[in-house]
Design an enzyme around this catalytic site. Structure first.
Site, PDB file in Angstrom:
ATOM      1  N   LYS A   1       0.835  -1.211   0.000  1.00 39.46           N
ATOM      2  CA  LYS A   1       0.000   0.000   0.000  1.00 39.46           C
ATOM      3  C   LYS A   1       0.864   1.254   0.000  1.00 39.46           C
ATOM      4  CE  LYS A   1      -1.429   1.945   3.627  1.00 39.46           C
ATOM      5  NZ  LYS A   1      -1.178   3.127   4.503  1.00 39.46           N
TER       6      LYS A   1
ATOM      7  N   CYS B   1     -25.354   5.709   6.792  1.00 32.55           N
ATOM      8  CA  CYS B   1     -26.055   5.239   5.594  1.00 32.55           C
ATOM      9  C   CYS B   1     -27.211   6.166   5.213  1.00 32.55           C
ATOM     10  CB  CYS B   1     -26.581   3.824   5.804  1.00 32.55           C
ATOM     11  SG  CYS B   1     -25.282   2.588   6.042  1.00 32.55           S
TER      12      CYS B   1
END
Length: 351
Positions: A256, A333
């Site tokens: 990464k 959400c």
């Protein structure tokens, strides 16, 4: 008197006469009878023996020619032949069966892929709309990564080697550390004039630990910084490696960090930098064909389908989205405009 003497004489003569000369009426007849009986017995015994031998012979013959035994032997042969035949048949048919199964599996996968996007390659459902919506939610650029990410830690006016070195240092410090903490640590290094490999080697460990604290695992990272600085001086003329392979060889540097470093320091896109945010969100929104367990698995899964011209964008985009909306705990959400098409909405996953 004379008659009496004569009688006695006759009695004595008869008493002392030899036995062979004596007449025993019926004795001869008895002997003949006994002999006849013995001959009869022997004859009967012989006949019995003959009968017994014949019986044994007949039994053996019957045993050999018994139809039951014959049927059993035939059945055994049939079973043996059947097993041999089955084994031969299995050897002949098995490859065709495996080939047929493989063909069926490939056909099913191809069918699923074509249903997904009309082609053989797999693509996530609604991925373009999802990407468009995430870009829209990130238009304000208010996430911590936007102002304090690794690309913001180095001095833009510094020389190339110094800029690249500080970019690498910031990535090494960012592991399991918030952007705000990493950015502050790099700023302290810059203020202390510890921006080169030579300056890092010269500073005592205790002082370096104090400069980078409270980044995660600051003691271990102090040793990593010292080891990397020595390698860069000896092998790269105080600059940093220019390939993924060589970057990953450095202590404390993983895939990464290496991919992001290539992008920030060298302006080359070699792969997708996947941290915990990218790993979590990719699994939540269904951007991996199967759930992945590690960030490296997620990177490989993303690179299989995501167009390469989006690789440079996806890390920064998803990290900011994860910091503000799709958070690790209690994601927002209700504020996400992808809630109507996101597979995660209303469900509980480990991501």
């Amino acid at each position: 008197m004379s008659k009496r003497v004569k009688l006695d004489s006759l009695l004595k003569a008869a008493a002392f006469q030899p036995a062979t000369k004596r007449k025993l009426p019926g004795r001869k007849k008895a002997a003949e009878t006994a002999e006849a009986v013995e001959q009869t017995d022997n004859k009967d015994k012989g006949n019995d023996e003959k009968v017994e031998v014949k019986s044994k012979t007949a039994a053996k013959t019957k045993k050999r020619k018994s139809p039951v035994k014959k049927d059993i032997s035939v059945k055994v042969e049939d079973v043996s032949d059947s097993a041999e035949c089955a084994a031969t048949t299995a050897k002949t048919i098995e490859p065709e069966k495996i080939k047929s199964t493989r063909g069926k599996r490939k056909s099913t996968e191809d069918h699923d892929a074509k249903e997904n996007n009309g082609s053989e390659q797999w693509f996530p459902k609604n991925w373009e709309q999802t990407l468009f919506n995430i870009r829209k939610m990130r238009e304000s650029h208010t996430a911590p990564v936007d102002e304090m990410g690794c690309h913001k830690c180095a001095d833009d006016e510094a020389s190339g080697p110094v800029f690249r070195y500080l970019s690498l240092v910031s990535l090494m410090l960012s592991s399991q550390t918030k952007d705000q903490v990493t950015h502050a640590a790099v700023q302290r290094l810059r203020e202390a004039k510890k921006c080169t490999p030579e300056s890092i080697i010269s500073v005592p460990d205790a002082e370096l630990e104090k400069l980078i604290y409270p980044v995660g695992f600051y003691k271990r990272k102090t040793q990593y910084l010292k080891s990397v600085a020595k390698i860069l001086i000896e092998q790269y003329n105080s600059d940093i490696p220019k390939t993924i392979k060589d970057l990953c060889k450095l202590p404390g540097v993983g895939p990464k960090m290496a991919h992001i470093c290539m992008q920030v320091a060298w302006n080359e896109t070699t792969g997708i930098g996947v941290d915990t945010h990218v790993h979590r969100i990719s699994n939540r929104i269904g951007w991996v064909q199967k759930p992945t367990k590690t960030p490296e698995d997620t990177r490989m899964a993303l690179e299989k389908w995501l167009p390469k011209d989006l690789w440079a964008e996806v890390n920064h985009l998803l990290v900011g989205f994860g910091q503000e909306i799709c958070q690790p705990v209690r994601p927002k959400c209700s504020e996400c405009i992808n809630k109507s098409i996101c597979p995660y909405t209303g469900k509980k996953y480990e991501f």
